[in-house]
Design a protein around this motif. Structure first.
Motif, short mmCIF file in Angstrom:
data_model
loop_
_atom_site.label_atom_id
_atom_site.label_comp_id
_atom_site.label_asym_id
_atom_site.label_seq_id
_atom_site.Cartn_x
_atom_site.Cartn_y
_atom_site.Cartn_z
N GLY A 22 -16.26 57.94 78.55
CA GLY A 22 -17.31 59.01 78.75
C GLY A 22 -17.22 57.97 76.84
N VAL A 23 -16.98 57.35 75.79
CA VAL A 23 -17.67 57.76 74.45
C VAL A 23 -19.18 57.40 74.86
CG1 VAL A 23 -17.06 56.12 71.88
CG2 VAL A 23 -15.54 56.63 73.50
N PRO A 24 -19.76 57.50 74.17
CA PRO A 24 -21.54 58.36 74.19
C PRO A 24 -22.08 56.72 73.91
CG PRO A 24 -20.49 60.14 72.93
CD PRO A 24 -19.24 59.50 73.32
N GLU A 25 -21.50 56.68 72.85
CA GLU A 25 -21.82 54.97 71.96
C GLU A 25 -21.74 53.78 73.40
OE1 GLU A 25 -20.15 57.18 68.58
OE2 GLU A 25 -19.53 57.02 70.65
N TYR A 26 -21.06 54.06 74.58
CA TYR A 26 -20.74 52.49 75.03
C TYR A 26 -21.22 52.98 76.41
CZ TYR A 26 -17.52 50.83 71.48
OH TYR A 26 -17.87 49.94 70.44
N ALA A 27 -22.34 54.23 76.73
CA ALA A 27 -22.24 54.74 77.74
C ALA A 27 -22.73 53.83 78.66
CB ALA A 27 -22.44 56.02 77.48
N ASP A 28 -24.29 52.81 77.97
CA ASP A 28 -24.43 52.14 79.14
C ASP A 28 -24.33 50.81 79.16
OD1 ASP A 28 -25.62 51.34 76.26
OD2 ASP A 28 -27.37 51.75 76.39
N TYR A 29 -23.01 50.85 77.98
CA TYR A 29 -22.37 48.83 78.61
C TYR A 29 -22.77 48.41 79.06
CZ TYR A 29 -22.56 49.04 72.87
OH TYR A 29 -22.48 48.72 71.73
N TYR A 30 -21.76 49.04 80.84
CA TYR A 30 -21.21 47.88 82.17
C TYR A 30 -22.97 48.52 83.02
CZ TYR A 30 -17.63 46.34 79.25
OH TYR A 30 -16.84 45.55 78.61
N GLU A 31 -22.40 48.12 84.13
CA GLU A 31 -23.49 48.14 85.27
C GLU A 31 -22.52 49.66 85.49
OE1 GLU A 31 -24.28 45.20 87.53
OE2 GLU A 31 -25.01 44.41 86.63
N ARG A 32 -23.09 50.41 86.36
CA ARG A 32 -22.56 51.39 87.14
C ARG A 32 -23.33 51.73 88.65
NH1 ARG A 32 -19.99 55.80 82.70
NH2 ARG A 32 -19.30 56.76 84.18
N VAL A 33 -22.18 52.18 89.96
CA VAL A 33 -22.93 52.30 90.78
C VAL A 33 -22.52 53.02 92.30
CG1 VAL A 33 -23.42 49.67 91.39
CG2 VAL A 33 -21.12 50.10 92.27
N PRO A 34 -22.74 53.67 92.39
CA PRO A 34 -22.81 55.06 93.05
C PRO A 34 -21.13 55.32 94.02
CG PRO A 34 -25.02 54.45 94.05
CD PRO A 34 -24.03 53.08 92.76
N ALA A 35 -19.97 55.78 94.02
CA ALA A 35 -18.79 55.67 93.97
C ALA A 35 -18.91 55.22 95.98
CB ALA A 35 -18.08 56.35 94.16
N GLU A 36 -19.89 55.63 96.90
CA GLU A 36 -19.76 54.81 97.76
C GLU A 36 -20.42 53.31 97.94
OE1 GLU A 36 -23.56 57.45 97.12
OE2 GLU A 36 -21.51 57.33 96.53
N ARG A 37 -20.73 52.88 97.34
CA ARG A 37 -20.85 51.56 97.77
C ARG A 37 -19.62 50.58 97.58
NH1 ARG A 37 -25.65 49.08 93.89
NH2 ARG A 37 -24.22 47.19 94.21
N ASP A 38 -19.09 51.18 96.64
CA ASP A 38 -17.46 50.67 96.55
C ASP A 38 -16.62 50.25 97.30
OD1 ASP A 38 -15.89 49.76 94.71
OD2 ASP A 38 -14.51 51.49 94.66
N VAL A 39 -15.67 49.40 97.78
CA VAL A 39 -15.40 48.62 98.22
C VAL A 39 -13.71 48.16 98.28
CG1 VAL A 39 -17.09 48.01 99.88
CG2 VAL A 39 -15.90 46.51 98.74
#
Length: 695
Positions: A382-399
């Motif tokens: 949760g460090v703000p400066e790095y918030a958009d550095y990586y792709e994020r997907v909804p947890a329900e998509r994670d297998v």
């Protein structure tokens, strides 16, 4: 200058990423849609990096506004040619034992960039079924119940339809005007294409100064700005990869007598040396041997061996800081791995290879980082400066079975949970990765770009212009598996040829006849690759089981012979020439197959000595197999106009006796030994003989 680059070409429904070039993190930038086809309802979201999804064929015109300038970007969308297909598997198709079946299975393939959780197959009786709209071609799908790849099933479906046409631009000066002409080639089973020309928003060439007549574009020389880029696509049932010419108008040389000089270049073409080169891939941590650690110094001490092979290029798997043996989980993009050595020791290795006349290709890994990279750790905590550095997907998509903190999960391909995808919608990430490119481009001679298919096209186009501006000879090699001609559009010089790779495997296991290699070569045109595009031909690499392990020693020689006697850039994966059987096994220095090593040396030398083997074009040679397995024999002719050679390959055991329907010499140029007379030759693996009369 933050102009987003050349016009973009796509199909309806395909997302086109738009972004400012040379980004300054935190810069103010906004997109809006100036023009769209009448039937379109497409919009842009307005951010510095956004995605246009054309919903109707036609021309879209977008505007990028930054604090100091305004730029326009043209996006041409063509109709999508697709068919609804059905992938299906049964429980018997899965390769594991005691599999836990479920009502649905996760499915990945090229159609979803091998991304888990986006497509699910539902159970229908004894089958798990997924329907998808896909373009012409052969498509593969991988089914898994839990995403672990412990047990998988695959299906293959072919969509009938035309391939992509091709186009090549040429130029001439006529009556005081520059004339750009388009030479088009219809796709196999496709109709004759029309031509569409487009100018580049970065240039001052006015559309009113240009006239288009059929396949020609004409502009008066005195209307040319200092730089003008002309783009064109061939259009029939589908559209081609665009071709580009760059026109430089040297007004500083203008005089009343001679006028201004005009030079024209082809920015998408690979460097000339690439077509003549042989690449040698080194999996760095297995190269030095059994009892010593591989370091840059250890590799440098073994350069005389590499030099003895006669290769022109060494591709080193990743050398940056990483906790893994293979090196693709990078934790520091700007420093070398401590176990391999210092930056100075790496540069010493590069210098030593350069002294031997060998170029160095660096494995550029910019699709992802290691999960242990500080940037990812800061991002997930949760460090703000790095918030958009990586792709994020909804947890329900994670297998995966990872208990990710929060309501989301990182984006990743396959089951690669330890290497999360970077987010190229972030200007910070784009700037970061451009800095990585700048860090290494002056040290080495080229990049092999890992998971090239995962990084946006627009970013690769920027990388190409960036590295080629200072060094047009710099090589860009893509890992795009399966191959995709879109990456030849002002992006990469040389491309993995997965069609030939797969076909040579099928020939080696007896699933296909040797003549199937002609179909693999024809696939290059079917995909729509430009004629000038380069293709890497190979039988092994660090991601695949060894050919010798899967197919055996006898077919290996014929398969390697194919890579060296067909058009393209052959690649040897270190250990292939020594009989190493493990995918990433230790180099066999003291107990390797010396005869196989000599065989590779002779192939490298033969290809270097005979321009016919480096020329385009392959012509099948009629033949009769007198003895031996007939399906294991293939014969073809190669010529550069001055010399014609006939190549015969035998993938079977023992020796085949082959009668050729043409007169050839009686001595094999590869081995220097007699092979027969009167057009009948004995071939154990590879025979190369000169044709003695024109056919």
């Amino acid at each position: 200058m933050h102009h987003p680059g050349p016009p973009r070409f796509a199909t309806v429904g395909e997302s086109v990423e738009l972004a400012p070039r040379r980004p300054d993190p935190g810069m103010a930038a906004e997109w809006r849609l100036l023009e769209r086809p009448a039937a379109s309802t497409a919009t842009l979201d307005g951010g510095p990096v956004c995605h246009l999804e054309p919903d109707t064929s036609g021309v879209y015109r977008a505007e990028l506004t930054t604090t100091d300038s305004t730029h326009e970007q043209i996006i041409r969308a063509f109709p999508a040619v697709t068919e609804t297909i059905r992938f299906s598997v049964t429980e018997d198709d899965f390769d594991g034992e005691d599999i836990a079946v479920a009502d649905r299975a996760v499915v990945i393939g090229k159609f979803n960039d091998f991304t888990m959780g986006t497509h699910w197959a539902e159970r229908d009786g004894d089958e798990w079924v997924l329907e998808a709209d896909l373009p012409p071609g052969t498509h593969h799908a991988i089914f898994s119940f839990d995403g672990s790849f412990e047990s998988t099933a695959t299906d293959e479906v072919t969509v009938e339809g035309p391939g992509r046409p091709r186009i090549e631009l040429t130029s001439a000066t006529e009556d005081g005007s520059l004339v750009v002409s388009a030479d088009t080639h219809a796709a196999p089973s496709g109709s004759e294409p029309a031509v569409e020309f487009y100018l580049d928003g970065r240039d001052a060439l006015e559309e009113s100064a240009v006239s288009i007549h059929g396949d020609d574009l004409r502009v008066p020389r005195d209307a040319l700005p200092e730089t003008a880029r002309v783009h064109a696509v061939a259009v029939s049932e589908r559209h081609s990869v665009a071709d580009t010419l760059v026109v430089e108008h040297g007004r500083e040389n203008e005089s009343a007598d001679t006028g201004a000089t005009v030079s024209v270049s082809r920015p998408a073409d690979p460097p000339a040396w690439a077509g003549d080169a042989t690449i040698y891939e080194i999996f760095v941590r297995s190269f030095a041997g059994e009892t010593v650690d591989t370091t840059f110094e250890a590799i440098e001490r073994r350069v005389p061996y590499i030099e003895s092979l006669g290769v022109d290029v060494v591709w080193l798997t990743p050398v940056q800081a990483s906790p893994t043996r293979h090196g693709y989980h990078i934790t520091d993009f700007f420093d070398t791995a401590t176990d391999l050595g210092t930056r100075e020791e790496f540069e010493s290795l590069v210098d030593r290879l350069h002294d031997a006349g060998i170029r160095v290709v660096f494995d550029l890994v910019i699709n992802h980082t290691s999960r242990d990279h500080p940037a990812f750790q800061l991002h997930r905590t949760g460090v703000p400066e790095y918030a958009d550095y990586y792709e994020r997907v909804p947890a329900e998509r994670d297998v995966s079975d990872v208990d990710w903190a929060g309501e989301d999960a990182p984006g990743y391909y396959f089951n690669w949970t330890r290497i999360p995808n970077l987010n190229y919608d972030s200007l910070d990430v784009r700037r970061w990765m451009l800095d990585v490119v700048d860090e290494w481009r002056d040290v080495v001679d080229g990049f092999r770009c890992d998971v090239a298919w995962g990084v946006p096209h627009g970013f690769w186009k920027e990388v190409r212009e960036r590295v080629k501006a200072d060094d047009p000879e710099f090589l860009l090699l893509d890992e795009t598996v399966p191959r995709d001609a879109a990456f030849a559009e002002n992006e990469f010089d040389v491309h993995y040829d997965t069609d030939l790779f797969d076909t040579l495997r099928d020939i080696g296991t007896g699933e296909e006849p040797a003549s199937a290699l002609f179909e693999a070569l024809d696939a290059t045109a079917e995909h729509g690759y430009p004629d000038r595009a380069g293709h890497m031909r190979y039988v092994d690499n660090h991601d695949e089981d060894r050919y010798i392990d899967e197919c055996g020693a006898a077919p290996l020689r014929a398969a390697v012979g194919a890579t060296f006697t067909l058009p393209g850039t052959p690649m040897i994966y270190a250990g292939q020439e020594r009989g190493v059987e493990q995918q990433r096994g230790t180099m066999r220095w003291h107990d390797g197959d010396s005869a196989l090593t000599d065989f590779h040396r002779r192939l490298v030398a033969l290809r270097a000595d005979h321009a016919a083997l480096r020329a385009p074009g392959v012509h099948p040679v009629p033949h009769t197999v007198e003895t031996g397995a007939s399906d294991g024999v293939v014969a073809y002719e190669r010529t550069d106009g001055d010399e014609t050679l006939v190549i015969v390959l035998y993938f079977g055991d023992g020796t085949a006796s082959v009668s050729l329907d043409s007169a050839v010499g009686d001595t094999d140029l590869l081995s220097g030994t007699p092979v027969g007379s009167d057009g009948t030759i004995a071939v154990g693996d590879v025979v190369v003989v000169p044709a003695t009369r024109e056919r």
